[in-house]
Scaffold this active site. Sequence first.
Site, PDB file in Angstrom:
ATOM      1  N   HIS A 151      -5.528   2.944   2.568  1.00 42.43           N
ATOM      2  CA  HIS A 151      -4.617   4.008   2.133  1.00 42.43           C
ATOM      3  C   HIS A 151      -5.252   4.808   1.015  1.00 42.43           C
ATOM      4  O   HIS A 151      -6.322   4.461   0.523  1.00 42.43           O
ATOM      5  CB  HIS A 151      -3.294   3.402   1.652  1.00 42.43           C
ATOM      6  CG  HIS A 151      -3.443   2.526   0.432  1.00 42.43           C
ATOM      7  ND1 HIS A 151      -3.597   1.162   0.505  1.00 42.43           N
ATOM      8  CD2 HIS A 151      -3.489   2.832  -0.889  1.00 42.43           C
ATOM      9  CE1 HIS A 151      -3.719   0.669  -0.715  1.00 42.43           C
ATOM     10  NE2 HIS A 151      -3.661   1.652  -1.590  1.00 42.43           N
ATOM     11  N   HIS A 199       2.192   1.557   2.908  1.00 41.94           N
ATOM     12  CA  HIS A 199       1.751   2.924   2.620  1.00 41.94           C
ATOM     13  C   HIS A 199       0.416   3.257   3.261  1.00 41.94           C
ATOM     14  O   HIS A 199      -0.528   2.479   3.256  1.00 41.94           O
ATOM     15  CB  HIS A 199       1.708   3.227   1.123  1.00 41.94           C
ATOM     16  CG  HIS A 199       0.777   2.375   0.296  1.00 41.94           C
ATOM     17  ND1 HIS A 199       0.465   1.089   0.602  1.00 41.94           N
ATOM     18  CD2 HIS A 199       0.098   2.669  -0.836  1.00 41.94           C
ATOM     19  CE1 HIS A 199      -0.362   0.609  -0.313  1.00 41.94           C
ATOM     20  NE2 HIS A 199      -0.608   1.543  -1.190  1.00 41.94           N
ATOM     21  N   HIS A 213      -6.844   6.980  -6.267  1.00 43.06           N
ATOM     22  CA  HIS A 213      -7.768   6.011  -5.653  1.00 43.06           C
ATOM     23  C   HIS A 213      -7.633   6.051  -4.138  1.00 43.06           C
ATOM     24  O   HIS A 213      -6.642   6.540  -3.616  1.00 43.06           O
ATOM     25  CB  HIS A 213      -7.511   4.587  -6.146  1.00 43.06           C
ATOM     26  CG  HIS A 213      -6.199   3.997  -5.685  1.00 43.06           C
ATOM     27  ND1 HIS A 213      -5.031   4.096  -6.421  1.00 43.06           N
ATOM     28  CD2 HIS A 213      -5.859   3.312  -4.555  1.00 43.06           C
ATOM     29  CE1 HIS A 213      -4.053   3.486  -5.781  1.00 43.06           C
ATOM     30  NE2 HIS A 213      -4.527   3.003  -4.632  1.00 43.06           N
ATOM     31  N   HIS A 245       1.072  -6.017  -7.152  1.00 38.65           N
ATOM     32  CA  HIS A 245       2.005  -4.903  -7.291  1.00 38.65           C
ATOM     33  C   HIS A 245       3.417  -5.380  -6.982  1.00 38.65           C
ATOM     34  O   HIS A 245       3.612  -6.100  -5.997  1.00 38.65           O
ATOM     35  CB  HIS A 245       1.690  -3.808  -6.263  1.00 38.65           C
ATOM     36  CG  HIS A 245       0.394  -3.114  -6.466  1.00 38.65           C
ATOM     37  ND1 HIS A 245       0.057  -2.463  -7.618  1.00 38.65           N
ATOM     38  CD2 HIS A 245      -0.665  -2.948  -5.633  1.00 38.65           C
ATOM     39  CE1 HIS A 245      -1.139  -1.923  -7.494  1.00 38.65           C
ATOM     40  NE2 HIS A 245      -1.612  -2.209  -6.303  1.00 38.65           N
ATOM     41  N   TYR A 254      -8.710  -2.952  -8.924  1.00 40.43           N
ATOM     42  CA  TYR A 254      -9.149  -1.557  -9.007  1.00 40.43           C
ATOM     43  C   TYR A 254     -10.495  -1.500  -9.690  1.00 40.43           C
ATOM     44  O   TYR A 254     -10.743  -2.229 -10.644  1.00 40.43           O
ATOM     45  CB  TYR A 254      -8.154  -0.712  -9.815  1.00 40.43           C
ATOM     46  CG  TYR A 254      -6.857  -0.492  -9.093  1.00 40.43           C
ATOM     47  CD1 TYR A 254      -6.725   0.532  -8.175  1.00 40.43           C
ATOM     48  CD2 TYR A 254      -5.777  -1.323  -9.332  1.00 40.43           C
ATOM     49  CE1 TYR A 254      -5.536   0.737  -7.503  1.00 40.43           C
ATOM     50  CE2 TYR A 254      -4.581  -1.130  -8.664  1.00 40.43           C
ATOM     51  CZ  TYR A 254      -4.460  -0.102  -7.752  1.00 40.43           C
ATOM     52  OH  TYR A 254      -3.285   0.089  -7.090  1.00 40.43           O
ATOM     53  N   GLU A 264      -9.916   0.724  -4.644  1.00 42.02           N
ATOM     54  CA  GLU A 264      -9.108  -0.482  -4.726  1.00 42.02           C
ATOM     55  C   GLU A 264      -9.468  -1.385  -3.564  1.00 42.02           C
ATOM     56  O   GLU A 264      -9.767  -0.889  -2.469  1.00 42.02           O
ATOM     57  CB  GLU A 264      -7.614  -0.096  -4.630  1.00 42.02           C
ATOM     58  CG  GLU A 264      -6.658  -1.275  -4.608  1.00 42.02           C
ATOM     59  CD  GLU A 264      -5.197  -0.872  -4.367  1.00 42.02           C
ATOM     60  OE1 GLU A 264      -4.955   0.226  -3.823  1.00 42.02           O
ATOM     61  OE2 GLU A 264      -4.316  -1.662  -4.708  1.00 42.02           O
TER      62      GLU A 264
HETATM   63 FE   FE2 Z   1      -3.426   1.467  -3.661  1.00 43.87          FE
END
Ligand code: FE2
Length: 308
Positions: A151, A199, A213, A245, A254, A264
């Site tokens: 993503h 996502h 990112h 997260h 990251y 990431e």
């Molecule tokens: Fe991400």
Amino acid sequence: MGEGIMRLGFVQVRVTDLEGARKHYVEIMGLQETARTEDAVYLKGWDEYDHHSIVLRKSDRAGLEKMAFKVHTFEDLDKLEKNLQHYGASIKRVSKNENFKVGEGVQFKLPSGHTMELFVDMEYEGKALPQVNPAPWPDGLLGVGAPRIDHLLISAEKPHETIDFLMKALNFHMSEKVVENEKSETPIAAWLFRSYTPHDIAIIPGKDEGLHHFAFWLDEFNDLRKAGDVFSKNDVPVDVGIERHGITRGQTIYYFDPAGNRNEVFTGGYIAYPDMPVVKWTVDQLARGIFYFNHRQEWIEGFTGVTT
Ligand SMILES: [Fe+2]
């Protein structure tokens, strides 16, 4: 009968030292170089079968040149083009091979100024595994050995406009959003998908045209530990991690590529269906939404403040 956008096809990113970046993405991230021209390098992960998912372009600065999403059929492409026009986008037709190894498509700008493209065909390259009786992973992977791109996260001065546009004009679904308080609906940031993950793209507040990112998928949590080892061994500047997260429930590290683009490595999350109820995060709990383990303010500020 098509189904619109299938997935993130490729990101085209600017790098200041093409050879240095090539070395990083091939030797440290373990991607496969599928082509090279004077000013660009084409890369894919071992579990990807299209010709490339990343294009590195020589430039005098870092950042995102464009992102391209793969669409199921040309019929879908025509429908999406009409819909984009309906929502005020001005479309430029992209001819076959204007993007190396990519078929015809359309280009337009998001309200945030980012350049986005849609395409249907890309030259087939094949996975690093046979199509019949494949082993679970190929031999000879270098470094992190990232299987695929996952993503990207972009910044926008008015995130809700771009979020709205992606949902209305391109039929993205929303998995999660950040809102002012429990009762508010207007997204301050949002996580959107067309595939089956939480996502394919996310939008946060920040400068227009910004890249926060882009992320590589890793198959499991232990692969993040190995990635951390590889980063330390090779002096890759780590930004944050290992972390979890709250938003997407993913796990993460990251880090920066040699040009300063944030990347990431990401695993976990959940299966996202188009009918899932949207998860809300109130701004007072945002620190947990971003870094669930270490929800420390100084981390959040450094993390959200830097884009390319
Ligand atoms: Fe991400």
